[in-house]
Scaffold this active site. Structure first.
Site, mmCIF file in Angstrom:
data_model
loop_
_atom_site.group_PDB
_atom_site.id
_atom_site.type_symbol
_atom_site.label_atom_id
_atom_site.label_comp_id
_atom_site.label_asym_id
_atom_site.label_seq_id
_atom_site.Cartn_x
_atom_site.Cartn_y
_atom_site.Cartn_z
ATOM 1 N N LYS A 91 17.224 40.469 36.487
ATOM 2 C CA LYS A 91 16.253 40.974 37.424
ATOM 3 C C LYS A 91 15.955 39.886 38.605
ATOM 4 C CE LYS A 91 11.480 42.574 37.083
ATOM 5 N NZ LYS A 91 11.939 43.825 38.023
ATOM 6 N N HIS A 116 11.641 40.043 30.977
ATOM 7 C CA HIS A 116 12.896 40.887 31.293
ATOM 8 C C HIS A 116 14.340 40.264 31.124
ATOM 9 C CE1 HIS A 116 9.767 43.104 33.763
ATOM 10 N NE2 HIS A 116 10.341 44.196 33.781
HETATM 11 N N1 LIG Z 1 10.170 52.013 37.970
HETATM 12 C C1 LIG Z 1 10.958 51.544 36.850
HETATM 13 O O1 LIG Z 1 10.408 52.111 35.972
HETATM 14 C C2 LIG Z 1 11.781 50.660 36.852
HETATM 15 C C3 LIG Z 1 12.524 50.073 37.861
HETATM 16 N N2 LIG Z 1 13.437 49.257 37.966
HETATM 17 C C4 LIG Z 1 13.718 48.517 39.402
HETATM 18 O O2 LIG Z 1 14.916 49.394 39.939
HETATM 19 C C5 LIG Z 1 15.698 48.266 40.471
HETATM 20 C C6 LIG Z 1 17.102 48.360 39.961
HETATM 21 O O3 LIG Z 1 17.009 47.877 38.556
HETATM 22 P P1 LIG Z 1 18.423 47.809 37.871
HETATM 23 O O4 LIG Z 1 19.080 49.330 37.791
HETATM 24 O O5 LIG Z 1 18.406 46.964 36.637
HETATM 25 O O6 LIG Z 1 19.423 46.658 38.887
HETATM 26 P P2 LIG Z 1 20.995 46.985 39.096
HETATM 27 O O7 LIG Z 1 21.261 45.704 39.733
HETATM 28 O O8 LIG Z 1 21.587 47.289 37.772
HETATM 29 O O9 LIG Z 1 21.133 48.080 39.978
HETATM 30 C C7 LIG Z 1 21.040 48.222 41.451
HETATM 31 C C8 LIG Z 1 22.199 48.794 41.811
HETATM 32 O O10 LIG Z 1 21.911 49.171 43.279
HETATM 33 C C9 LIG Z 1 23.101 48.472 44.083
HETATM 34 N N3 LIG Z 1 22.439 47.966 45.314
HETATM 35 C C10 LIG Z 1 21.702 46.915 45.452
HETATM 36 N N4 LIG Z 1 21.232 46.947 46.906
HETATM 37 C C11 LIG Z 1 21.543 48.005 47.350
HETATM 38 C C12 LIG Z 1 21.383 48.819 48.592
HETATM 39 N N5 LIG Z 1 20.770 48.206 49.713
HETATM 40 N N6 LIG Z 1 21.868 50.190 48.908
HETATM 41 C C13 LIG Z 1 22.724 50.507 47.836
HETATM 42 N N7 LIG Z 1 22.970 49.910 46.552
HETATM 43 C C14 LIG Z 1 22.458 48.734 46.357
HETATM 44 C C15 LIG Z 1 23.402 47.363 43.225
HETATM 45 O O11 LIG Z 1 24.814 46.784 43.889
HETATM 46 P P3 LIG Z 1 24.851 45.081 43.451
HETATM 47 O O12 LIG Z 1 25.289 45.280 41.888
HETATM 48 O O13 LIG Z 1 26.273 44.941 44.386
HETATM 49 O O14 LIG Z 1 24.027 44.394 43.968
HETATM 50 C C16 LIG Z 1 23.316 47.827 41.953
HETATM 51 O O15 LIG Z 1 24.604 48.658 41.816
HETATM 52 C C17 LIG Z 1 14.845 46.949 40.616
HETATM 53 O O16 LIG Z 1 13.951 46.762 41.840
HETATM 54 C C18 LIG Z 1 14.212 47.020 39.304
HETATM 55 O O17 LIG Z 1 12.737 46.504 39.290
HETATM 56 C C19 LIG Z 1 14.212 49.227 37.135
HETATM 57 C C20 LIG Z 1 13.931 49.579 35.583
HETATM 58 C C21 LIG Z 1 12.689 50.502 35.516
HETATM 59 O O1 LIG Z 2 13.847 45.470 36.512
HETATM 60 C C1 LIG Z 2 13.389 45.871 35.444
HETATM 61 O O2 LIG Z 2 14.427 45.933 34.540
HETATM 62 C C2 LIG Z 2 12.277 46.648 35.533
HETATM 63 N N1 LIG Z 2 11.536 46.641 36.736
HETATM 64 C C3 LIG Z 2 10.382 47.260 36.863
HETATM 65 C C4 LIG Z 2 9.275 46.224 37.290
HETATM 66 O O3 LIG Z 2 9.776 45.058 37.937
HETATM 67 O O4 LIG Z 2 7.907 46.488 36.561
HETATM 68 C C5 LIG Z 2 10.069 48.022 35.685
HETATM 69 C C6 LIG Z 2 10.477 47.732 34.028
HETATM 70 O O5 LIG Z 2 9.556 46.450 34.015
HETATM 71 C C7 LIG Z 2 12.009 47.533 34.444
#
Ligand SMILES: NC(=O)C1=CN([C@@H]2O[C@H](COP(=O)(O)OP(=O)(O)OC[C@H]3O[C@@H](n4cnc5c(N)ncnc54)[C@H](OP(=O)(O)O)[C@@H]3O)[C@@H](O)[C@H]2O)C=CC1
Ligand SMILES: O=C(O)C1=N[C@H](C(=O)O)C[C@H](O)C1
Length: 274
Positions: free
Chosen positions: A167, A163
Protein backbone atom coordinates in the site's frame (compact mmCIF):
# COMPACT_ATOMS: atom_id res chain seq x y z
CA UNK A 1 -31.59 -7.78 -19.68
CA UNK A 2 -32.82 -4.16 -19.27
CA UNK A 3 -33.64 -2.08 -22.37
CA UNK A 4 -31.74 0.82 -20.80
CA UNK A 5 -28.45 1.69 -22.55
CA UNK A 6 -25.37 0.28 -20.84
CA UNK A 7 -23.22 2.69 -18.80
CA UNK A 8 -19.84 3.16 -20.55
CA UNK A 9 -16.97 2.87 -18.04
CA UNK A 10 -13.24 3.52 -18.22
CA UNK A 11 -11.09 1.86 -15.55
CA UNK A 12 -7.91 3.78 -14.72
CA UNK A 13 -5.44 1.47 -12.98
CA UNK A 14 -6.99 -1.51 -14.74
CA UNK A 15 -3.93 -3.73 -14.28
CA UNK A 16 -3.85 -3.35 -10.51
CA UNK A 17 -5.21 -5.43 -7.64
CA UNK A 18 -8.45 -3.46 -7.61
CA UNK A 19 -8.50 -2.73 -11.35
CA UNK A 20 -8.55 -6.39 -12.38
CA UNK A 21 -11.31 -7.13 -9.86
CA UNK A 22 -13.35 -4.22 -11.20
CA UNK A 23 -12.87 -5.36 -14.83
CA UNK A 24 -14.29 -8.75 -13.83
CA UNK A 25 -17.21 -7.15 -11.98
CA UNK A 26 -18.06 -4.94 -14.96
CA UNK A 27 -17.84 -7.90 -17.35
CA UNK A 28 -20.49 -9.65 -15.23
CA UNK A 29 -22.81 -6.61 -15.03
CA UNK A 30 -25.50 -6.44 -17.74
CA UNK A 31 -26.06 -2.67 -17.43
CA UNK A 32 -22.40 -1.59 -17.58
CA UNK A 33 -19.88 -1.89 -20.43
CA UNK A 34 -16.13 -1.43 -20.27
CA UNK A 35 -14.99 1.02 -22.95
CA UNK A 36 -11.45 1.77 -21.75
CA UNK A 37 -8.65 0.25 -19.69
CA UNK A 38 -5.83 2.58 -18.71
CA UNK A 39 -2.65 1.70 -16.86
CA UNK A 40 0.93 2.91 -16.84
CA UNK A 41 2.35 -0.61 -17.01
CA UNK A 42 4.12 -0.43 -20.40
CA UNK A 43 4.56 -4.20 -20.75
CA UNK A 44 0.78 -4.66 -21.11
CA UNK A 45 0.00 -1.88 -23.59
CA UNK A 46 -2.17 -3.26 -26.39
CA UNK A 47 -3.06 -6.47 -24.59
CA UNK A 48 -6.73 -7.34 -24.01
CA UNK A 49 -7.62 -6.35 -20.43
CA UNK A 50 -10.21 -9.12 -20.26
CA UNK A 51 -7.53 -11.75 -20.90
CA UNK A 52 -5.29 -10.10 -18.29
CA UNK A 53 -8.07 -9.88 -15.69
CA UNK A 54 -9.09 -13.48 -16.34
CA UNK A 55 -12.66 -12.95 -17.59
CA UNK A 56 -11.88 -13.72 -21.21
CA UNK A 57 -11.42 -11.39 -24.20
CA UNK A 58 -13.27 -8.06 -23.98
CA UNK A 59 -11.72 -6.47 -27.10
CA UNK A 60 -10.47 -3.58 -24.89
CA UNK A 61 -6.69 -3.09 -25.21
CA UNK A 62 -4.71 -1.62 -22.32
CA UNK A 63 -3.51 1.92 -23.00
CA UNK A 64 -1.41 4.40 -21.03
CA UNK A 65 -3.11 7.40 -22.67
CA UNK A 66 -5.75 8.60 -20.22
CA UNK A 67 -6.56 11.79 -22.12
CA UNK A 68 -7.27 10.01 -25.40
CA UNK A 69 -9.40 7.51 -23.52
CA UNK A 70 -11.38 10.31 -21.85
CA UNK A 71 -11.97 11.94 -25.26
CA UNK A 72 -13.32 8.62 -26.55
CA UNK A 73 -15.45 8.15 -23.41
CA UNK A 74 -16.81 11.69 -23.74
CA UNK A 75 -18.10 10.83 -27.21
CA UNK A 76 -19.91 7.82 -25.74
CA UNK A 77 -21.95 10.18 -23.54
CA UNK A 78 -22.89 9.49 -19.90
CA UNK A 79 -19.50 7.88 -19.28
CA UNK A 80 -17.86 7.08 -15.95
CA UNK A 81 -14.18 6.75 -15.02
CA UNK A 82 -13.34 4.46 -12.09
CA UNK A 83 -9.90 5.41 -10.76
CA UNK A 84 -7.92 2.95 -8.69
CA UNK A 85 -4.36 4.10 -9.36
CA UNK A 86 -2.04 5.92 -6.93
CA UNK A 87 -2.12 8.99 -4.68
CA UNK A 88 0.60 10.76 -6.71
CA UNK A 89 -1.53 11.66 -9.75
CA UNK A 90 -5.10 11.17 -8.61
CA UNK A 91 -5.94 14.87 -8.27
CA UNK A 92 -4.94 15.69 -11.85
CA UNK A 93 -6.67 12.57 -13.17
CA UNK A 94 -9.96 13.43 -11.51
CA UNK A 95 -9.81 17.01 -12.78
CA UNK A 96 -9.16 15.74 -16.31
CA UNK A 97 -12.16 13.40 -16.19
CA UNK A 98 -14.43 16.20 -14.96
CA UNK A 99 -13.09 18.50 -17.68
CA UNK A 100 -14.13 15.93 -20.31
CA UNK A 101 -17.53 15.38 -18.69
CA UNK A 102 -16.60 11.82 -17.66
CA UNK A 103 -17.92 11.23 -14.15
CA UNK A 104 -15.17 10.11 -11.75
CA UNK A 105 -15.73 7.32 -9.26
CA UNK A 106 -12.59 7.71 -7.17
CA UNK A 107 -11.43 4.66 -5.25
CA UNK A 108 -7.85 5.90 -5.11
CA UNK A 109 -7.02 7.32 -1.69
CA UNK A 110 -4.60 10.02 -0.59
CA UNK A 111 -6.49 13.17 -1.65
CA UNK A 112 -6.05 15.97 0.91
CA UNK A 113 -9.09 17.77 2.38
CA UNK A 114 -8.11 20.86 0.37
CA UNK A 115 -7.91 18.83 -2.87
CA UNK A 116 -11.37 17.38 -2.19
CA UNK A 117 -12.76 20.88 -1.68
CA UNK A 118 -11.13 22.05 -4.94
CA UNK A 119 -12.54 19.05 -6.83
CA UNK A 120 -16.00 19.70 -5.36
CA UNK A 121 -15.87 23.31 -6.59
CA UNK A 122 -14.67 22.19 -10.04
CA UNK A 123 -17.36 19.48 -10.33
CA UNK A 124 -20.05 21.96 -9.26
CA UNK A 125 -18.94 24.52 -11.85
CA UNK A 126 -18.86 21.82 -14.54
CA UNK A 127 -22.15 20.31 -13.31
CA UNK A 128 -20.49 16.88 -13.44
CA UNK A 129 -21.16 14.23 -10.82
CA UNK A 130 -18.16 12.88 -8.90
CA UNK A 131 -17.92 10.27 -6.15
CA UNK A 132 -14.90 10.02 -3.85
CA UNK A 133 -15.22 6.67 -2.09
CA UNK A 134 -12.43 5.82 0.35
CA UNK A 135 -14.01 2.43 0.99
CA UNK A 136 -16.49 0.53 -1.19
CA UNK A 137 -17.27 -2.18 1.40
CA UNK A 138 -20.71 -1.99 3.03
CA UNK A 139 -19.27 -3.55 6.21
CA UNK A 140 -16.97 -0.58 6.67
CA UNK A 141 -19.84 1.86 6.33
CA UNK A 142 -21.82 -0.05 8.97
CA UNK A 143 -18.75 -0.02 11.26
CA UNK A 144 -18.43 3.76 10.79
CA UNK A 145 -22.13 4.26 11.57
CA UNK A 146 -21.77 2.25 14.81
CA UNK A 147 -18.71 4.32 15.68
CA UNK A 148 -20.69 7.55 15.33
CA UNK A 149 -23.09 6.30 18.02
CA UNK A 150 -20.21 5.29 20.28
CA UNK A 151 -18.56 8.69 19.87
CA UNK A 152 -21.52 10.26 21.66
CA UNK A 153 -20.55 8.38 24.84
CA UNK A 154 -16.76 7.92 24.70
CA UNK A 155 -14.13 10.68 24.91
CA UNK A 156 -11.18 8.41 24.10
CA UNK A 157 -10.74 6.66 20.76
CA UNK A 158 -7.89 5.38 18.59
CA UNK A 159 -7.96 3.92 15.07
CA UNK A 160 -5.75 1.04 13.94
CA UNK A 161 -5.71 0.31 10.20
CA UNK A 162 -3.91 -2.75 8.88
CA UNK A 163 -3.06 -3.37 5.20
CA UNK A 164 -0.86 -5.38 2.85
CA UNK A 165 2.68 -4.05 2.58
CA UNK A 166 2.24 -2.89 -1.04
CA UNK A 167 0.00 0.00 0.00
CA UNK A 168 1.39 3.38 -1.06
CA UNK A 169 -0.28 5.69 1.43
CA UNK A 170 -0.64 5.92 5.21
CA UNK A 171 -2.89 6.32 6.99
CA UNK A 172 -5.56 4.72 4.84
CA UNK A 173 -8.26 6.85 3.29
CA UNK A 174 -10.76 4.85 5.32
CA UNK A 175 -9.06 5.77 8.60
CA UNK A 176 -8.90 9.44 7.59
CA UNK A 177 -12.59 9.44 6.68
CA UNK A 178 -13.50 7.61 9.88
CA UNK A 179 -11.67 10.21 11.99
CA UNK A 180 -13.36 13.02 10.07
CA UNK A 181 -16.78 11.46 10.76
CA UNK A 182 -16.06 11.06 14.48
CA UNK A 183 -14.87 14.64 14.70
CA UNK A 184 -18.26 15.81 13.42
CA UNK A 185 -19.81 14.21 16.54
CA UNK A 186 -17.30 15.66 19.00
CA UNK A 187 -14.77 18.47 18.34
CA UNK A 188 -11.95 16.78 20.25
CA UNK A 189 -10.99 13.41 21.67
CA UNK A 190 -8.33 11.93 23.97
CA UNK A 191 -7.89 14.81 26.45
CA UNK A 192 -4.27 14.54 27.71
CA UNK A 193 -3.93 12.56 30.94
CA UNK A 194 -0.15 12.69 31.41
CA UNK A 195 2.97 14.60 30.28
CA UNK A 196 3.71 12.03 27.54
CA UNK A 197 7.17 11.36 25.97
CA UNK A 198 7.79 9.23 22.85
CA UNK A 199 11.16 7.52 23.30
CA UNK A 200 10.65 6.05 19.81
CA UNK A 201 9.32 8.69 17.39
CA UNK A 202 5.92 7.73 16.02
CA UNK A 203 5.16 5.19 18.73
CA UNK A 204 1.80 6.82 19.46
CA UNK A 205 0.88 6.91 15.78
CA UNK A 206 -0.26 9.94 13.84
CA UNK A 207 -2.63 12.38 15.55
CA UNK A 208 -5.37 14.39 13.88
CA UNK A 209 -5.89 18.06 14.79
CA UNK A 210 -8.84 16.93 16.93
CA UNK A 211 -6.66 14.48 18.86
CA UNK A 212 -7.52 11.08 17.32
CA UNK A 213 -4.52 8.72 17.11
CA UNK A 214 -4.28 6.66 13.93
CA UNK A 215 -1.88 3.70 13.69
CA UNK A 216 -0.96 2.05 10.38
CA UNK A 217 0.22 -1.57 10.20
CA UNK A 218 1.69 -2.90 6.94
CA UNK A 219 2.36 -6.64 6.59
CA UNK A 220 2.31 -9.25 3.82
CA UNK A 221 -0.65 -11.57 4.35
CA UNK A 222 -3.02 -8.72 5.24
CA UNK A 223 -5.56 -7.29 2.79
CA UNK A 224 -7.53 -4.42 4.40
CA UNK A 225 -8.58 -4.22 8.05
CA UNK A 226 -9.57 -1.52 10.53
CA UNK A 227 -10.25 -1.35 14.24
CA UNK A 228 -11.86 1.55 16.06
CA UNK A 229 -11.16 1.30 19.80
CA UNK A 230 -13.13 3.40 22.27
CA UNK A 231 -11.98 3.49 25.90
CA UNK A 232 -13.43 4.59 29.22
CA UNK A 233 -12.90 3.71 32.87
CA UNK A 234 -13.11 -0.07 33.21
CA UNK A 235 -13.99 -0.82 29.59
CA UNK A 236 -12.91 -0.84 25.93
CA UNK A 237 -15.40 -0.99 23.04
CA UNK A 238 -13.82 -2.25 19.80
CA UNK A 239 -15.32 -2.22 16.33
CA UNK A 240 -13.49 -4.14 13.58
CA UNK A 241 -13.87 -4.80 9.85
CA UNK A 242 -11.81 -7.30 7.88
CA UNK A 243 -11.68 -7.39 4.08
CA UNK A 244 -10.27 -10.81 3.20
CA UNK A 245 -10.89 -10.57 -0.56
CA UNK A 246 -11.23 -7.49 -2.76
CA UNK A 247 -14.44 -8.94 -4.15
CA UNK A 248 -16.07 -7.34 -1.08
CA UNK A 249 -15.57 -3.93 -2.66
CA UNK A 250 -17.31 -4.79 -5.93
CA UNK A 251 -20.99 -4.23 -4.99
CA UNK A 252 -20.00 -0.75 -3.83
CA UNK A 253 -18.09 -0.08 -7.05
CA UNK A 254 -21.04 -1.08 -9.23
CA UNK A 255 -23.46 0.91 -7.05
CA UNK A 256 -21.21 3.97 -7.36
CA UNK A 257 -21.08 3.66 -11.18
CA UNK A 258 -24.89 3.59 -11.30
CA UNK A 259 -25.41 6.33 -8.70
CA UNK A 260 -22.90 8.87 -10.06
CA UNK A 261 -24.80 9.27 -13.36
CA UNK A 262 -27.58 11.66 -12.24
CA UNK A 263 -25.31 13.68 -9.93
CA UNK A 264 -24.23 17.25 -10.79
CA UNK A 265 -21.73 17.68 -7.96
CA UNK A 266 -19.26 15.79 -5.75
CA UNK A 267 -20.15 13.43 -2.89
CA UNK A 268 -17.56 12.04 -0.46
CA UNK A 269 -18.21 8.59 1.04
CA UNK A 270 -20.26 5.53 0.14
CA UNK A 271 -22.70 6.40 2.94
CA UNK A 272 -23.86 9.36 0.86
CA UNK A 273 -25.34 7.10 -1.87
CA UNK A 274 -26.84 4.27 0.23
N1 LIG B 1 -12.03 2.71 -2.15
C1 LIG B 1 -11.78 1.43 -1.87
O1 LIG B 1 -12.66 0.68 -1.38
C2 LIG B 1 -10.44 0.87 -2.18
C3 LIG B 1 -9.46 1.73 -2.59
N2 LIG B 1 -8.22 1.27 -2.89
C4 LIG B 1 -7.26 2.27 -3.37
O2 LIG B 1 -7.09 2.05 -4.77
C5 LIG B 1 -5.76 2.41 -5.14
C6 LIG B 1 -5.12 1.25 -5.87
O3 LIG B 1 -5.00 0.17 -4.97
P1 LIG B 1 -4.43 -1.23 -5.55
O4 LIG B 1 -5.30 -1.69 -6.64
O5 LIG B 1 -4.18 -2.11 -4.38
O6 LIG B 1 -3.03 -0.75 -6.14
P2 LIG B 1 -2.16 -1.43 -7.31
O7 LIG B 1 -0.81 -0.83 -7.23
O8 LIG B 1 -2.33 -2.91 -7.28
O9 LIG B 1 -2.90 -0.92 -8.65
C7 LIG B 1 -2.71 0.39 -9.17
C8 LIG B 1 -2.51 0.23 -10.67
O10 LIG B 1 -2.54 1.52 -11.25
C9 LIG B 1 -1.28 1.75 -11.93
N3 LIG B 1 -0.99 3.17 -11.85
C10 LIG B 1 -0.37 3.85 -10.86
N4 LIG B 1 -0.37 5.17 -11.12
C11 LIG B 1 -0.98 5.31 -12.33
C12 LIG B 1 -1.31 6.42 -13.14
N5 LIG B 1 -0.98 7.66 -12.77
N6 LIG B 1 -1.96 6.20 -14.30
C13 LIG B 1 -2.30 4.94 -14.67
N7 LIG B 1 -2.03 3.83 -13.94
C14 LIG B 1 -1.39 4.03 -12.78
C15 LIG B 1 -0.29 0.87 -11.23
O11 LIG B 1 0.83 0.66 -12.03
P3 LIG B 1 2.24 0.44 -11.26
O12 LIG B 1 2.18 -0.96 -10.73
O13 LIG B 1 3.26 0.63 -12.35
O14 LIG B 1 2.34 1.48 -10.19
C16 LIG B 1 -1.14 -0.37 -10.98
O15 LIG B 1 -1.20 -1.20 -12.12
C17 LIG B 1 -5.05 2.83 -3.85
O16 LIG B 1 -5.11 4.23 -3.71
C18 LIG B 1 -5.90 2.19 -2.76
O17 LIG B 1 -5.86 2.90 -1.53
C19 LIG B 1 -7.89 -0.07 -2.80
C20 LIG B 1 -8.84 -0.97 -2.38
C21 LIG B 1 -10.21 -0.57 -2.03
O1 LIG C 1 -4.95 0.12 -0.38
C1 LIG C 1 -5.87 -0.69 -0.07
O2 LIG C 1 -5.82 -1.94 -0.18
C2 LIG C 1 -7.12 -0.09 0.47
N1 LIG C 1 -7.19 1.23 0.48
C3 LIG C 1 -8.35 1.97 0.86
C4 LIG C 1 -7.99 2.96 1.96
O3 LIG C 1 -6.86 3.52 1.87
O4 LIG C 1 -8.83 3.17 2.85
C5 LIG C 1 -9.56 1.11 1.16
C6 LIG C 1 -9.25 -0.23 1.73
O5 LIG C 1 -8.83 -0.07 3.07
C7 LIG C 1 -8.21 -0.97 0.93
Amino acid sequence: MSNQPQIPVVVNGAMGRMGREIVNAIAAADDIKLVGAVDRKSEAIGEDIGEIAGCGPLEIPVTDDLEATLVMAQSEGNAVMVDVTHPAKIYEQVRAAIAYGVRPVVGTTGLSPEQIINLAEFAEKASVGCLIIPNFAIGVILMQQAALKAAEYFDHVEIIELHHNRKADAPSGTAVKTAQMLQEVKPSFNPPQVDETETLQGARGGTTEEGINIHSVRLPGLVAHQEIMFGAAGQVYTLRHDAMDRVCFMPGVLLSIRKVLPLKSLLYGLDKIL
